[in-house]
Scaffold this active site. Structure first.
Site, PDB file in Angstrom:
ATOM      1  N   ARG A 126       0.284   1.549 -31.238  1.00  0.00           N
ATOM      2  CA  ARG A 126       0.976   2.727 -30.734  1.00  0.00           C
ATOM      3  C   ARG A 126       1.877   3.253 -31.842  1.00  0.00           C
ATOM      4  O   ARG A 126       2.366   2.499 -32.686  1.00  0.00           O
ATOM      5  CB  ARG A 126       1.834   2.410 -29.498  1.00  0.00           C
ATOM      6  CG  ARG A 126       1.057   2.239 -28.198  1.00  0.00           C
ATOM      7  CD  ARG A 126       0.457   3.577 -27.752  1.00  0.00           C
ATOM      8  NE  ARG A 126      -0.159   3.509 -26.443  1.00  0.00           N
ATOM      9  CZ  ARG A 126      -1.406   3.153 -26.197  1.00  0.00           C
ATOM     10  NH1 ARG A 126      -2.174   2.774 -27.218  1.00  0.00           N
ATOM     11  NH2 ARG A 126      -1.890   3.147 -24.976  1.00  0.00           N
ATOM     12  N   GLU A 165       2.281  12.689 -30.885  1.00  0.00           N
ATOM     13  CA  GLU A 165       0.840  12.949 -30.797  1.00  0.00           C
ATOM     14  C   GLU A 165       0.584  14.243 -30.027  1.00  0.00           C
ATOM     15  O   GLU A 165       0.994  14.366 -28.866  1.00  0.00           O
ATOM     16  CB  GLU A 165       0.145  11.754 -30.117  1.00  0.00           C
ATOM     17  CG  GLU A 165       0.223  10.496 -30.963  1.00  0.00           C
ATOM     18  CD  GLU A 165      -0.622   9.350 -30.421  1.00  0.00           C
ATOM     19  OE1 GLU A 165      -1.250   9.510 -29.353  1.00  0.00           O
ATOM     20  OE2 GLU A 165      -0.672   8.300 -31.070  1.00  0.00           O
ATOM     21  N   HIS A 196      -6.180   9.222 -32.259  1.00  0.00           N
ATOM     22  CA  HIS A 196      -6.001   8.251 -31.164  1.00  0.00           C
ATOM     23  C   HIS A 196      -7.328   8.084 -30.413  1.00  0.00           C
ATOM     24  O   HIS A 196      -7.393   8.202 -29.187  1.00  0.00           O
ATOM     25  CB  HIS A 196      -4.891   8.680 -30.201  1.00  0.00           C
ATOM     26  CG  HIS A 196      -4.319   7.531 -29.422  1.00  0.00           C
ATOM     27  ND1 HIS A 196      -3.024   7.522 -28.974  1.00  0.00           N
ATOM     28  CD2 HIS A 196      -4.877   6.357 -29.015  1.00  0.00           C
ATOM     29  CE1 HIS A 196      -2.804   6.393 -28.314  1.00  0.00           C
ATOM     30  NE2 HIS A 196      -3.915   5.666 -28.331  1.00  0.00           N
ATOM     31  N   ALA A 230      -9.664   5.417 -31.411  1.00  0.00           N
ATOM     32  CA  ALA A 230     -10.293   4.154 -31.795  1.00  0.00           C
ATOM     33  C   ALA A 230     -11.021   3.503 -30.632  1.00  0.00           C
ATOM     34  O   ALA A 230     -12.043   2.843 -30.824  1.00  0.00           O
ATOM     35  CB  ALA A 230      -9.249   3.191 -32.363  1.00  0.00           C
TER      36      ALA A 230
END
Length: 325
Positions: A234, A263, A282, A284
């Site tokens: 994070r 983000e 973000h 993955a």
């Protein structure tokens, strides 16, 4: 009202048709009138079950919890629960569950792919080729290494960290880990010792008050000069400014980031322009396989709650048998 009498509020940013298709058989389903705090609070007034917003845009903070007097269960369609006020939910007797392990393989594979990219300068060489260049010698000069025998440090040994360890060990890397709870398997090292001996550092920790800012400039400076940082955890655990300072100072040779303090990061954020950074939005864990795993886990838990069976993966210690309030 459905036969079970449960009212479910679905917050993910998905089309209403899809949401109703998935959840209508389980409960009476509603979505906010719009994606705003006001609409969220209005919809929470009668909500008993909530499927949370994996983007964090519609977070369940203390004010949202106070607006939900009938709330009994929150199911996050993600591993992370940092968009929730767990203390407020726990105090209200609301069980919170995540989808632990559902995307472990996807995230671990991304971390491995990122390590290969950084080690072989793949993205950097690709950009130069697209510009019309032929950076054969420059690519080697920037440092191109095999992964075998590299020292890999893993921060966090949950489902993702364990899979990261397994994949890197399969390529011949020497892997050690640090976690807030020591495991029965793997090579454990104290945090600063792990950092000092890691050519590649993979961050898999959850974001908590204790882990925010954990890898500040002082700790990043413990890494061997020329190390790589991979963050699939994070934003905020490794502050963006600390990453930039370590890159510009030469301590870090490269970084692969899937998460950020904000983000999305601003369009003019210096990370977006840095030649030694591999950027990902973000995503993955966003494979087709992991998404199927996540929706299956969410549906199974909502069904269990509606049918009076204990839910799984409760993260805040509240009774997993969900009851009307």
């Amino acid at each position: 009202m459905n036969a079970k009498g449960w009212r479910l509020l679905a917050l993910p940013p998905l089309g209403p048709d899809l949401i109703h298709h998935v959840f209508d058989p389980l409960a009476e389903v509603v979505v906010p009138a719009e994606r705003s705090r006001e609409a969220l609070h209005a919809a929470l007034a009668d909500a008993e079950l909530v499927v949370g917003d994996f983007t964090g845009e519609l977070s369940l903070d203390a004010a949202a919890v106070a607006a939900a007097p009938r709330l009994a269960f929150v199911q996050m369609p993600s591993v992370g629960v940092d968009s929730l006020d767990l203390d407020a939910l726990t105090a209200a007797g609301v069980a919170v569950a995540n989808t632990a392990g559902a995307n472990a393989r996807s995230v671990a594979e991304w971390a491995l792919a990122a390590a290969l990219d950084l080690s072989r300068q793949l993205s950097w060489a690709d950009r130069r080729m697209r510009e019309g260049g032929w950076p054969q010698l420059e690519t080697a000069a920037r440092g191109s290494d095999e992964l075998a025998n590299r020292r890999v440090g893993v921060l966090g040994m949950g489902a993702i960290g364990a899979e990261v360890m397994r994949l890197f060990e399969a390529l011949g890397c020497r892997v050690a880990y640090w976690s807030r709870r020591r495991r029965d398997t793997g090579v454990y090292q104290e945090l600063d010792d792990l950092l000092a001996g890691s050519d590649i550092l993979v961050v898999c920790l959850p974001r908590t008050p204790e882990t925010v800012g954990l890898l500040d400039s002082r700790r990043l400076a413990l890494l061997p000069r020329g190390a790589f940082l991979i963050n699939v955890a994070r934003g905020g655990i490794v502050p963006d400014d600390a990453v930039l300072a370590a890159l510009d100072g030469g301590g870090l040779a490269g970084a692969a980031l899937d998460v950020y303090e904000d983000e999305p990061p601003p369009a003019d954020h210096p990370l977006r322009r840095h030649e030694s950074v591999l950027l990902s939005p973000h995503a993955a864990g966003a494979t087709r396989q992991s998404q199927l795993n996540i929706i299956t886990a969410v549906v199974d838990n909502i069904r269990a709650a509606a049918e009076g069976r204990p839910v799984t993966n409760v993260v805040n210690g509240v009774d997993p048998l969900i009851r009307h309030r």
